[in-house]
Design a protein around this motif. Sequence first.
Motif, PDB file in Angstrom:
ATOM      1  N   ARG A 363       0.634  -0.657  -0.219  1.00  8.80           N
ATOM      2  CA  ARG A 363       0.144  -0.141  -0.159  1.00  8.80           C
ATOM      3  C   ARG A 363       1.033   1.027  -0.086  1.00  8.80           C
ATOM      4  N   ARG A 364       1.667   1.179   0.829  1.00 11.30           N
ATOM      5  CA  ARG A 364       2.486   2.399   1.416  1.00 11.30           C
ATOM      6  C   ARG A 364       3.394   2.831  -0.312  1.00 11.30           C
ATOM      7  N   VAL A 365       4.100   1.903  -0.867  1.00 13.08           N
ATOM      8  CA  VAL A 365       4.954   1.721  -2.407  1.00 13.08           C
ATOM      9  C   VAL A 365       3.468   2.460  -3.574  1.00 13.08           C
ATOM     10  N   SER A 366       2.014   1.394  -3.385  1.00 10.21           N
ATOM     11  CA  SER A 366       1.151   2.350  -4.614  1.00 10.21           C
ATOM     12  C   SER A 366       0.821   3.705  -4.433  1.00 10.21           C
ATOM     13  N   LEU A 367       1.077   3.582  -3.179  1.00  8.03           N
ATOM     14  CA  LEU A 367       0.314   5.788  -2.233  1.00  8.03           C
ATOM     15  C   LEU A 367       1.032   6.367  -2.922  1.00  8.03           C
ATOM     16  N   LEU A 368       2.725   5.970  -2.820  1.00  6.04           N
ATOM     17  CA  LEU A 368       3.565   6.948  -3.345  1.00  6.04           C
ATOM     18  C   LEU A 368       3.548   6.914  -5.169  1.00  6.04           C
ATOM     19  N   ALA A 369       2.838   5.893  -5.513  1.00  8.73           N
ATOM     20  CA  ALA A 369       3.123   5.880  -7.357  1.00  8.73           C
ATOM     21  C   ALA A 369       1.846   6.588  -7.371  1.00  8.73           C
ATOM     22  N   GLN A 370       0.127   6.610  -6.645  1.00  7.04           N
ATOM     23  CA  GLN A 370      -0.477   7.279  -6.955  1.00  7.04           C
ATOM     24  C   GLN A 370      -0.059   8.828  -6.444  1.00  7.04           C
ATOM     25  N   THR A 371       0.516   9.342  -5.460  1.00  2.95           N
ATOM     26  CA  THR A 371       0.925  10.782  -5.599  1.00  2.95           C
ATOM     27  C   THR A 371       2.125  11.155  -6.588  1.00  2.95           C
ATOM     28  N   LEU A 372       2.435   9.836  -6.746  1.00  2.00           N
ATOM     29  CA  LEU A 372       3.690  10.916  -7.923  1.00  2.00           C
ATOM     30  C   LEU A 372       3.125  10.961  -9.366  1.00  2.00           C
ATOM     31  N   LYS A 401      16.614  14.418 -22.744  1.00  3.37           N
ATOM     32  CA  LYS A 401      17.331  15.354 -21.617  1.00  3.37           C
ATOM     33  C   LYS A 401      16.033  15.785 -20.405  1.00  3.37           C
ATOM     34  N   LEU A 402      15.565  14.715 -20.113  1.00  2.00           N
ATOM     35  CA  LEU A 402      15.139  14.462 -18.774  1.00  2.00           C
ATOM     36  C   LEU A 402      16.187  13.590 -18.730  1.00  2.00           C
ATOM     37  N   ARG A 403      16.978  12.349 -18.744  1.00  2.00           N
ATOM     38  CA  ARG A 403      17.668  11.542 -18.581  1.00  2.00           C
ATOM     39  C   ARG A 403      18.898  12.529 -18.456  1.00  2.00           C
ATOM     40  N   GLU A 404      19.203  13.261 -18.638  1.00  2.00           N
ATOM     41  CA  GLU A 404      20.644  13.888 -18.769  1.00  2.00           C
ATOM     42  C   GLU A 404      19.975  14.767 -17.025  1.00  2.00           C
ATOM     43  N   VAL A 405      19.241  14.859 -16.861  1.00  2.00           N
ATOM     44  CA  VAL A 405      18.709  15.391 -15.485  1.00  2.00           C
ATOM     45  C   VAL A 405      19.243  14.779 -14.599  1.00  2.00           C
ATOM     46  N   ALA A 406      18.466  13.410 -14.860  1.00  2.00           N
ATOM     47  CA  ALA A 406      18.325  12.223 -13.813  1.00  2.00           C
ATOM     48  C   ALA A 406      19.945  11.755 -13.548  1.00  2.00           C
ATOM     49  N   GLU A 407      20.678  11.284 -14.618  1.00  2.13           N
ATOM     50  CA  GLU A 407      21.679  11.987 -14.157  1.00  2.13           C
ATOM     51  C   GLU A 407      22.399  12.087 -13.490  1.00  2.13           C
ATOM     52  N   LEU A 408      22.234  13.132 -13.420  1.00  2.00           N
ATOM     53  CA  LEU A 408      23.186  14.625 -13.324  1.00  2.00           C
ATOM     54  C   LEU A 408      22.974  14.205 -11.693  1.00  2.00           C
ATOM     55  N   ARG A 409      21.612  13.773 -11.113  1.00  2.00           N
ATOM     56  CA  ARG A 409      21.404  13.458  -9.401  1.00  2.00           C
ATOM     57  C   ARG A 409      21.249  11.889  -8.996  1.00  2.00           C
ATOM     58  N   GLN A 410      21.386  11.350  -9.879  1.00  2.00           N
ATOM     59  CA  GLN A 410      22.005  10.346  -9.669  1.00  2.00           C
ATOM     60  C   GLN A 410      20.891   9.007  -9.366  1.00  2.00           C
ATOM     61  N   ASN A 432      10.515  11.541   0.171  1.00  2.00           N
ATOM     62  CA  ASN A 432      11.572  12.309  -0.063  1.00  2.00           C
ATOM     63  C   ASN A 432      12.023  12.818  -1.552  1.00  2.00           C
ATOM     64  N   ASP A 433      11.974  10.850  -2.365  1.00  2.00           N
ATOM     65  CA  ASP A 433      12.416  10.616  -3.219  1.00  2.00           C
ATOM     66  C   ASP A 433      11.338  11.012  -3.700  1.00  2.00           C
ATOM     67  N   ILE A 434      10.279  10.976  -3.848  1.00  2.00           N
ATOM     68  CA  ILE A 434       9.015  11.317  -4.454  1.00  2.00           C
ATOM     69  C   ILE A 434       9.571  13.426  -4.845  1.00  2.00           C
ATOM     70  N   ILE A 435       9.992  13.959  -3.796  1.00  5.06           N
ATOM     71  CA  ILE A 435      10.656  15.402  -4.266  1.00  5.06           C
ATOM     72  C   ILE A 435      11.210  15.180  -5.111  1.00  5.06           C
ATOM     73  N   GLY A 436      12.552  14.208  -4.990  1.00 10.74           N
ATOM     74  CA  GLY A 436      13.177  14.259  -5.800  1.00 10.74           C
ATOM     75  C   GLY A 436      13.290  13.834  -7.446  1.00 10.74           C
ATOM     76  N   ILE A 437      12.427  12.752  -7.525  1.00  9.84           N
ATOM     77  CA  ILE A 437      11.650  12.621  -8.954  1.00  9.84           C
ATOM     78  C   ILE A 437      11.220  13.847  -9.644  1.00  9.84           C
ATOM     79  N   GLN A 449       9.767  25.103  -9.390  1.00  5.07           N
ATOM     80  CA  GLN A 449       9.558  24.946  -7.785  1.00  5.07           C
ATOM     81  C   GLN A 449       8.637  23.282  -7.822  1.00  5.07           C
ATOM     82  N   VAL A 450       8.762  23.080  -7.512  1.00  6.92           N
ATOM     83  CA  VAL A 450       7.875  21.509  -6.854  1.00  6.92           C
ATOM     84  C   VAL A 450       7.617  21.630  -6.012  1.00  6.92           C
ATOM     85  N   GLY A 451       6.292  20.640  -5.389  1.00 14.75           N
ATOM     86  CA  GLY A 451       5.885  19.897  -3.867  1.00 14.75           C
ATOM     87  C   GLY A 451       4.506  19.320  -4.606  1.00 14.75           C
TER      88      GLY A 451
END
Length: 975
Positions: A363-372, A401-410, A432-437, A449-451
């Motif tokens: 549920r936790r994993v799926s709830l985060l997926a839904q939020t994302l 472009k998305l991949r370049e940004v993502a890989e810079l953020r590991q 916090n990982d969701i915020i990072g994505i 900005q994101v939230g």
Amino acid sequence: MNLFELQANEFANRHIGPNELETKQMIKSIGLKSVDELIDKTIPESIRNRKEIDVTPAISEYDYLCTLKDIAAQNKVFKNYIGQGYYDTITPSVILRNVFENPGWYTQYTPYQAEISQGRLESLLNFQTAISDLTALPLANASLLDEGTAAAEAMAMFFNQKNKDHQHVTVPRFFVDDALFEQTRDILITRARPLGIELVFGQFAKSKIDASYFGAIVQYPDRHGNIPDYRAFINQVHDAGGFVVMATDLLALTLLIPPGELGADVAIGSAQRFGVPIGFGGPHAGFFAAKEEFKRAMPGRIIGVSVDAQDNRALRMALQTREQHIKREKATSNICTAQALLANMAAMYAVYHGPEGLKDIARRVSLLAQTLSMELEEMGYTNLNEYYFDTLRIRVNNSKKLREVAELRQINFCYFDQQHVGISLDETTTQNDIIGILSVFAESEGIDQVGATFNTDEHLNNIPSFLSRSSDFMTHPVFNTHHSETEMMRYMKKLENKDLSLNTSMISLGSCTMKLNAASELIPVSWPEFSKLHPFAPADQWKGYALIIKELESWLSKITGFVTTSLQPNSGAQGEYAGLLAIRRYHAARNENHRDAMLIPISAHGTNPASAVMAGMKVVVVKSDEDGHIDLEDLQTKAEQYKDSLAGLMVTYPSTHGVFEEDIRDICRIVHEHGGLVYMDGANMNAQVGLTSPGYIGADVCHLNLHKTFAIPHGGGGPGMGPICVNEKLAPYLPGHYTLAGSKAQGNNNHFSVETQNGFGSVSAAPFGSASILLISYAYIKMLGSEGITRATKYAILNANYMKVRLEKYFKILYTGTNGTCAHEFIVDLRPFKSAGVEAEDVAKRLIDYGFHAPTLSFPVPGTIMIEPTESEDKAELDRFCDAMISIYEEIKSIEEGKSDRVDNPLKNSPHTQQVICANEWRHPYSRESAAFPLSYVRENKFWPSVGRVNNTFGDRNLVCTCEPVSSYAEETPA
């Protein structure tokens, strides 16, 4: 050696058992002057390679771990959202410490001796029960190699159910849904071709299934993360007379209607996300669950419930024909190795969390997926999955472009194509990982900005109500009891105490090579730089692994006398299969596709003919002479008879009987002269390393059991590894992998430079098989060095010959070389004792009372035991085993002389449990002391079997393969 050279070579003295004094004593007992004299008498001069093997200098254990830390630093541990069957997970520390890193669990052998395997058998029964419950199918096996090969096993099982005669296939088609994981699709292609299976690819919703289809496979949830409703499709396949296999996800099944309730015939998948590290692709426990009608056709091992001699509950491997390689050329599978250690970890994960804990994680994993998903849609992105569990498929303007940004953020995502990106969340994902994505997606579009607003009420709109699970699962008390660490620790220890492993005593199994699995070899396997890498990560993130792979391939090639190696096969039997496919591809490239006859000695291990059949070959059996050698005359006759269709020969060397056959070069020559190639089974490579090699002898390809010769632990029945090494002829025909296309690695002709191999598909799901345990063999070679690995071989031969000399005064030894020596193993003939009513099994069970696991029983000769001590056992342990065998001989002699009863004696009643010994009543004519403590050393380290002799017949007649009700565990109340 000076002090510093001694330090560099310290590991050899820790790995090899006998010291200098013991070596002299053993050589004297054999009647020789030196170890080298023994080797000269044992290995024929015609195949002896006296050139020192050039692999690597030895380094100390400390230096190795320091060096490996530097190599590990070259790997980049990104946050992985790639998914596609591999997910980060949290291994509970109590399981990591007490199972994964515990020699009491990882050094056990396959549970062929059930009386001293009750702990892992119970754990594997728990695994089967969890799989059966989660999939809602009544039968599950005790694991397969990985998800992709489990899918192939299901396809083959369905094919054989509908096509009993492979020469006249009437139902050839198998439907493969487009949304299946790509690695699984590739394996299906590889496995289908030799069997003549016609694969049809398409979208399940648009398919037209008719009577020409024997089955179909779908992914649930699919590779894009979508959750389709397959019920109408399953009904369509069934109406046409076919079967359906669903590749599925155990964590998702805690929330989704399970395959069995949807009507599927088989469910397969990986138990990896149940606490088993990604490890760059493995090892992981594949699972396989099926309807009752397939119980005699299922591949792999099944654990079942039986009773022992005292009518107590006892577990065993049920219906031994499930190990289908025993059926030889009539087999429909060559499965020999499972993934028992990883299945045990997954089972313990299920026990620790229980059904409610697993649902909470899901549920936790799926709830985060839904939020994302909701937050990305707020940013203007579209999630193409209406329903999903943990994976989103996001439409983007340009993924570059998305991949370049993502890989810079590991961060790693799954890039389906330029416009579609996959994001798979897992147990380790946090808010916090969701915020990072979200930040990655925002930056790629220039958003500042994101939230995110996290909804903590557990309402999951992303799970469709019509596919939401309502049925209970894992209701047995074992999954609802051990949720504190104290309870869990004690439960695991209780099971561990029931099993004999290498931390108890020697396990002298012929052809299985149960040697030391050194702690320094194993420690790095759990380092995050290795354990957290995704197998489909970009190549620049696994440079450390690439270096290890390159060096290990080079070393194994040199050791075997070949030019290159594939590390992909993740079991010995799979290595056989890959090697035979290379031979078939070689002949096909020369327009000789008709070459399909494979010569196989009658003494060969059963996986040989089973693998040949799977590779689409016809098995031609070659006789053995009275000395156990290949009958050269019969080989010549068969080679000439099949010269126009001869594909090759499968041969084990030293022979299955533990002898270096003098005629091996002539054997290879005869096959080559008639257009065939020689496949050498590497099961006995521990007698060759540094002294001779398959390539030097004349073979074209061999597989290596890394879990035998190169120190990977057996894990209670797996993991195993079966790399193949080949000469120049076969180098272009090694397995490839779709993820490696276009990414040429550095090195000369390594198989992962896939320019020429892409067309040949893969044999296992991950590009380098069970990559994380390659570290163990890498360490073994690195710390022993060139001289040390050769020395290990010499001591394997010395230890075997020392034991042979001690035992041949009491037992008949079958099959020795020209000079009366054996290789690294030898066969003790127990058939002469049948006149006293004693069978080989009685000796095997009686050895348990002496604290030993029995040697290999009744293979390759019925009524015998085959002993292989390995180089890691010291003289004292070898003597204890010999003393036990001599004492058993005296017990048999006592029966022969009428001093002991033919029926009521220590052998027939063995093994003796503590319960039997301590019972108030003792009605046997022999003493309790002689039953439990037959020799003085047993008192110092007594291992008690937890059950008496298991009744195999009862277990087959009353097949129970999941945890029984609690009432069945209750002991009778004493009168």
